[in-house]
Motif scaffolding. Structure first.
Motif, PDB file in Angstrom:
ATOM      1  N   ALA A 373       0.828  -1.215   0.000  1.00  0.00           N
ATOM      2  CA  ALA A 373       0.000   0.000   0.000  1.00  0.00           C
ATOM      3  C   ALA A 373       0.855   1.253   0.000  1.00  0.00           C
ATOM      4  CB  ALA A 373      -0.931  -0.008   1.206  1.00  0.00           C
ATOM      5  N   ASN A 374       2.008   1.190   0.659  1.00  0.00           N
ATOM      6  CA  ASN A 374       2.910   2.343   0.737  1.00  0.00           C
ATOM      7  C   ASN A 374       4.358   1.859   0.708  1.00  0.00           C
ATOM      8  OD1 ASN A 374       4.255   4.730   1.161  1.00  0.00           O
ATOM      9  ND2 ASN A 374       3.618   4.980   3.288  1.00  0.00           N
ATOM     10  N   PRO A 375       4.956   1.798  -0.487  1.00  0.00           N
ATOM     11  CA  PRO A 375       6.339   1.303  -0.599  1.00  0.00           C
ATOM     12  C   PRO A 375       7.367   2.153   0.136  1.00  0.00           C
ATOM     13  CG  PRO A 375       5.245   1.328  -2.742  1.00  0.00           C
ATOM     14  CD  PRO A 375       4.372   2.095  -1.805  1.00  0.00           C
ATOM     15  N   LYS A 376       6.998   3.327   0.616  1.00  0.00           N
ATOM     16  CA  LYS A 376       7.931   4.182   1.344  1.00  0.00           C
ATOM     17  C   LYS A 376       7.736   4.098   2.864  1.00  0.00           C
ATOM     18  CE  LYS A 376       8.757   7.515  -2.350  1.00  0.00           C
ATOM     19  NZ  LYS A 376      10.142   7.022  -2.544  1.00  0.00           N
ATOM     20  N   ASP A 377       7.016   3.085   3.305  1.00  0.00           N
ATOM     21  CA  ASP A 377       6.780   2.906   4.735  1.00  0.00           C
ATOM     22  C   ASP A 377       8.003   2.235   5.364  1.00  0.00           C
ATOM     23  OD1 ASP A 377       5.943   2.207   7.305  1.00  0.00           O
ATOM     24  OD2 ASP A 377       3.885   1.840   6.668  1.00  0.00           O
ATOM     25  N   VAL A 378       8.898   3.036   5.890  1.00  0.00           N
ATOM     26  CA  VAL A 378      10.175   2.537   6.411  1.00  0.00           C
ATOM     27  C   VAL A 378       9.961   1.531   7.539  1.00  0.00           C
ATOM     28  CG1 VAL A 378      12.332   3.191   7.555  1.00  0.00           C
ATOM     29  CG2 VAL A 378      11.387   4.648   5.761  1.00  0.00           C
ATOM     30  N   GLU A 379       9.118   1.880   8.500  1.00  0.00           N
ATOM     31  CA  GLU A 379       8.922   1.013   9.654  1.00  0.00           C
ATOM     32  C   GLU A 379       8.338  -0.336   9.251  1.00  0.00           C
ATOM     33  OE1 GLU A 379       6.572   3.279  12.342  1.00  0.00           O
ATOM     34  OE2 GLU A 379       8.290   4.370  13.157  1.00  0.00           O
ATOM     35  N   ALA A 380       7.439  -0.335   8.273  1.00  0.00           N
ATOM     36  CA  ALA A 380       6.858  -1.600   7.815  1.00  0.00           C
ATOM     37  C   ALA A 380       7.920  -2.481   7.164  1.00  0.00           C
ATOM     38  CB  ALA A 380       5.708  -1.339   6.846  1.00  0.00           C
ATOM     39  N   TRP A 381       8.816  -1.876   6.374  1.00  0.00           N
ATOM     40  CA  TRP A 381       9.901  -2.649   5.761  1.00  0.00           C
ATOM     41  C   TRP A 381      10.838  -3.206   6.836  1.00  0.00           C
ATOM     42  CZ3 TRP A 381       9.522  -4.712   1.329  1.00  0.00           C
ATOM     43  CH2 TRP A 381       8.934  -4.062   0.234  1.00  0.00           C
ATOM     44  N   ILE A 382      11.135  -2.408   7.852  1.00  0.00           N
ATOM     45  CA  ILE A 382      12.011  -2.873   8.926  1.00  0.00           C
ATOM     46  C   ILE A 382      11.366  -4.049   9.662  1.00  0.00           C
ATOM     47  CG2 ILE A 382      12.989  -2.253  11.177  1.00  0.00           C
ATOM     48  CD1 ILE A 382      13.387   0.584  10.046  1.00  0.00           C
ATOM     49  N   SER A 383      10.093  -3.905   9.986  1.00  0.00           N
ATOM     50  CA  SER A 383       9.396  -4.982  10.693  1.00  0.00           C
ATOM     51  C   SER A 383       9.306  -6.237   9.825  1.00  0.00           C
ATOM     52  CB  SER A 383       7.998  -4.520  11.108  1.00  0.00           C
ATOM     53  OG  SER A 383       8.082  -3.480  12.054  1.00  0.00           O
ATOM     54  N   THR A 384       9.119  -6.053   8.517  1.00  0.00           N
ATOM     55  CA  THR A 384       9.112  -7.203   7.607  1.00  0.00           C
ATOM     56  C   THR A 384      10.460  -7.901   7.640  1.00  0.00           C
ATOM     57  OG1 THR A 384       7.545  -6.046   6.167  1.00  0.00           O
ATOM     58  CG2 THR A 384       8.681  -7.962   5.240  1.00  0.00           C
ATOM     59  N   GLY A 385      11.536  -7.103   7.592  1.00  0.00           N
ATOM     60  CA  GLY A 385      12.877  -7.678   7.668  1.00  0.00           C
ATOM     61  C   GLY A 385      13.103  -8.427   8.958  1.00  0.00           C
ATOM     62  N   ASP A 386      12.650  -7.874  10.073  1.00  0.00           N
ATOM     63  CA  ASP A 386      12.802  -8.555  11.358  1.00  0.00           C
ATOM     64  C   ASP A 386      12.032  -9.870  11.381  1.00  0.00           C
ATOM     65  OD1 ASP A 386      14.534  -6.759  12.537  1.00  0.00           O
ATOM     66  OD2 ASP A 386      12.946  -5.555  13.441  1.00  0.00           O
ATOM     67  N   ALA A 387      10.839  -9.888  10.771  1.00  0.00           N
ATOM     68  CA  ALA A 387      10.061 -11.126  10.727  1.00  0.00           C
ATOM     69  C   ALA A 387      10.788 -12.193   9.913  1.00  0.00           C
ATOM     70  CB  ALA A 387       8.675 -10.850  10.140  1.00  0.00           C
ATOM     71  N   TYR A 388      11.380 -11.798   8.792  1.00  0.00           N
ATOM     72  CA  TYR A 388      12.156 -12.759   8.003  1.00  0.00           C
ATOM     73  C   TYR A 388      13.377 -13.258   8.776  1.00  0.00           C
ATOM     74  CZ  TYR A 388       9.640 -12.099   3.567  1.00  0.00           C
ATOM     75  OH  TYR A 388       8.697 -12.105   2.572  1.00  0.00           O
ATOM     76  N   ARG A 389      14.028 -12.364   9.512  1.00  0.00           N
ATOM     77  CA  ARG A 389      15.186 -12.778  10.304  1.00  0.00           C
ATOM     78  C   ARG A 389      14.792 -13.805  11.355  1.00  0.00           C
ATOM     79  NH1 ARG A 389      17.780  -7.763  12.819  1.00  0.00           N
ATOM     80  NH2 ARG A 389      19.513  -9.165  13.251  1.00  0.00           N
ATOM     81  N   ALA A 390      13.599 -13.641  11.938  1.00  0.00           N
ATOM     82  CA  ALA A 390      13.133 -14.604  12.941  1.00  0.00           C
ATOM     83  C   ALA A 390      12.931 -15.984  12.334  1.00  0.00           C
ATOM     84  CB  ALA A 390      11.830 -14.111  13.570  1.00  0.00           C
ATOM     85  N   MET A 391      12.719 -16.044  11.011  1.00  0.00           N
ATOM     86  CA  MET A 391      12.574 -17.318  10.306  1.00  0.00           C
ATOM     87  C   MET A 391      13.898 -17.785   9.703  1.00  0.00           C
ATOM     88  SD  MET A 391       8.885 -17.002   8.366  1.00  0.00           S
ATOM     89  CE  MET A 391       9.112 -15.391   7.637  1.00  0.00           C
TER      90      MET A 391
END
Length: 568
Positions: A373-391
């Motif tokens: 919805a918003n490709p410039k949402d920095v915090e959402a990208w960071i949280s996505t990265g953290d979720a991938y790291r947890a996996m």
């Protein structure tokens, strides 16, 4: 010293506001501790059901507490303590049909019961039976916090009945209470605006902002200015708060409406909305752990009056998070409508709870909706990265952090964590040079950050690179965090690599005291003791490292040291 796990980067949700406590109280421990099933109830299952209810209540499992207390009450219908508990957990679990019936029974025995009268008043508000609402509130047991609740509820009911004298009397009573300036001014403004007195409302909104700006006050005042055709004034008001993160869900939609020339609805469009606002404010003030269930009760009532109350849903989710009831929190966050400006906040919170439940794919799914919805949402990208790291999906995590940094534009001082996190990912992907470059960027943004100094300094020491420079960085970090055992271990290990074995022993002994049971620190101390000519003490530390460690490869290295010592 092993590499320290990077501090997770995630958005911090700022929830609640500094208001005042409410009047209801959870059933006290005396009720829980003194109830014994009556002699008439001699079935073996009765006590088991009662214990199940107590266990569910202690675990904040509200639905099962309501279920088991209701079953126990069915077996012992004359027990008033059970009636009180059954009512309370029916209401806090959101079952207002059951709560209404139980409240009627409870006030027949205890006419001034605060929680029961308040719930009955809320139900009357929902039915637009304002006379009954006022009657129930008038019978509340008086206490140190009842004046606030009673004044607000009675004022909104009186407004519905066009009893302005009662409205004025209630607000005068509230104005005389100390420490409630914000909520008194806010509701005085809401009541005046609802009555059509914009000039009086504006005076009170300004007083509320002066007493302590909150998003709710800002939104109510801004919307009133928009509706009055004063878009420029509203825009100026919003822009005063556009750099405050917690106000953005109010500021951004407000400015968008003004730019588009669309109309704004009032924040409060009915007396029930006003009562819901009062309940939300009271719930927000009950933020200590002992008041958690009471806060949930107020929020359930607010949602009963105003089902689409987004902030009440978010605060309810936050209260469940505090109780570690993550499934319940997710349900509350999911109740925030997709069109709400608070939806993003709710999704971020949901994703965090999915991660806590180790449902990482669900977290990624929710977060990817935000980034699409918003490709410039920095915090959402960071949280996505953290979720991938947890996996342990480092490649996907790297892509997410790349997108976060791309969306950042020109990074600021506080963005060092994003580069540090990406450095850790790159190191795991065996790309040290790229990791080193990101760490140095992070250090330029935050040159005195001990975590960065320790990470880069220790990494150089481990690789045998730039050790004197690394030692200087590590000593700086240790001065800033003198009781951080991990940083002290890094300093000691640098001394070891430079052949300063006595210094290494001295510092590593301190590190072991600060972080007892860390196998890497014990191994480092053992190595330093061996080189300092103390083989018995060295083997003692290596044996500790062997006991504490879990890494098979590392344990094999230590076992070899125990057999042959260190070369040289």
């Amino acid at each position: 010293m092993t590499m320290r796990p990077v501090l997770a980067v995630c958005a911090v949700l700022a929830l609640g506001s500094a208001l005042l406590a409410g009047c209801a109280a959870a059933p006290g421990s005396s009720v829980l501790n003194t109830f014994v099933p009556s002699a008439a109830d001699d079935e073996s299952g009765a006590f088991v059901t009662y214990l199940s209810a107590r266990f569910a209540a202690s675990d904040h499992d509200l639905k099962n507490a309501a279920r088991y207390y209701s079953e126990t009450l069915r077996r012992d219908p004359a027990n008033v303590s059970l009636l009180e508990l059954s009512f309370f957990y029916a209401a806090t679990s959101g079952d207002f049909a059951a709560a209404s019936s139980l409240a009627d029974r409870l006030v027949a025995t205890r006419p001034d019961d605060r929680s029961a009268r308040l719930v009955l008043a809320v139900i009357a508000f929902k039915k637009q039976d304002y006379d009954s609402a006022r009657r129930h509130m008038a019978q509340l047991a008086k206490g140190p916090f009842t004046t606030l609740t009673l004044s607000l509820f009675d004022a909104w009911a009186a407004t519905a009945l066009k009893d302005q004298a009662a409205v004025q009397k209630n607000m005068q009573t509230l104005a005389e209470e100390k420490g409630v300036e914000n909520i008194a001014a806010f509701h005085t403004a809401l009541l005046a605006e609802y009555a059509g007195n914009v000039a009086a409302a504006e005076i009170s909104y300004k007083a509320a902002l002066k007493a302590g700006a909150t998003p709710r006050v800002l939104e109510a005042y801004g919307r009133m200015l928009e509706r009055a055709g004063r878009g420029a004034d509203a825009a100026a008001l919003y822009r005063q708060h556009e750099n405050q993160g917690g106000f953005l869900p109010v500021v951004v939609p407000g400015l968008q409406r003004i730019a588009a020339g669309t109309n704004a609805d009032a924040l409060v469009t009915s007396p029930a909305d006003g009562a819901a606002e009062a309940l939300f404010g009271l719930a927000a003030s009950l933020n200590d752990s002992g008041s958690a269930d009471v806060s949930v009760l107020y929020l359930r009532m607010a949602r009963h009056l105003r089902p689409n109350f987004a902030l009440a849903n978010i605060l309810l989710g936050d209260r469940f998070d505090q109780q570690r009831k993550f499934e319940d929190a997710i349900e509350a966050y999911r109740s925030v409508e997709p069109s709400s400006p608070y939806r993003r906040m709710a999704v971020m919170a949901m994703a965090l709870d999915y991660t806590r439940l180790e449902r990482h794919n669900a977290a990624v799914t929710e977060l990817r909706r935000l980034t699409m919805a918003n490709p410039k949402d920095v915090e959402a990208w960071i949280s996505t990265g953290d979720a991938y790291r947890a996996m342990d999906k480092e490649a996907e995590a790297l892509q997410s952090f790349d997108r976060a940094i791309e969306a950042l534009g020109k990074p600021g001082a506080r963005d060092w964590r994003v580069f540090y996190a990406r450095a850790n990912i790159k190191e795991k992907l065996k790309d040290w040079k790229a990791a080193e470059a990101d760490t140095q960027i992070a250090l330029k943004l935050a040159p005195n950050e001990p975590q960065l100094l320790n990470y880069l300094g220790y990494s150089w020491v481990e690789r045998g690179e730039r050790i004197p420079e690394a030692l200087g960085m590590l000593e700086r970090a240790s001065k800033m965090r003198p009781y951080d055992g991990y940083i002290m271990d890094s300093v000691g290990w640098a001394y070891f690599k430079l052949g300063r074995y006595e210094d290494a022993v001295r510092v590593l002994n301190q590190a072991v005291l600060l972080v007892p049971g860390d196998p890497t620190i014990n191994e480092h101390l053992g190595d330093a003791l061996w080189k300092a000519g103390k083989p018995i003490s060295a083997r003692f530390q290596w044996n500790h490292a062997l006991t504490f460690g879990e890494d098979t490869q590392a344990k094999a290295v230590i076992e070899q040291k125990l057999k042959t010592g260190l070369p040289g």
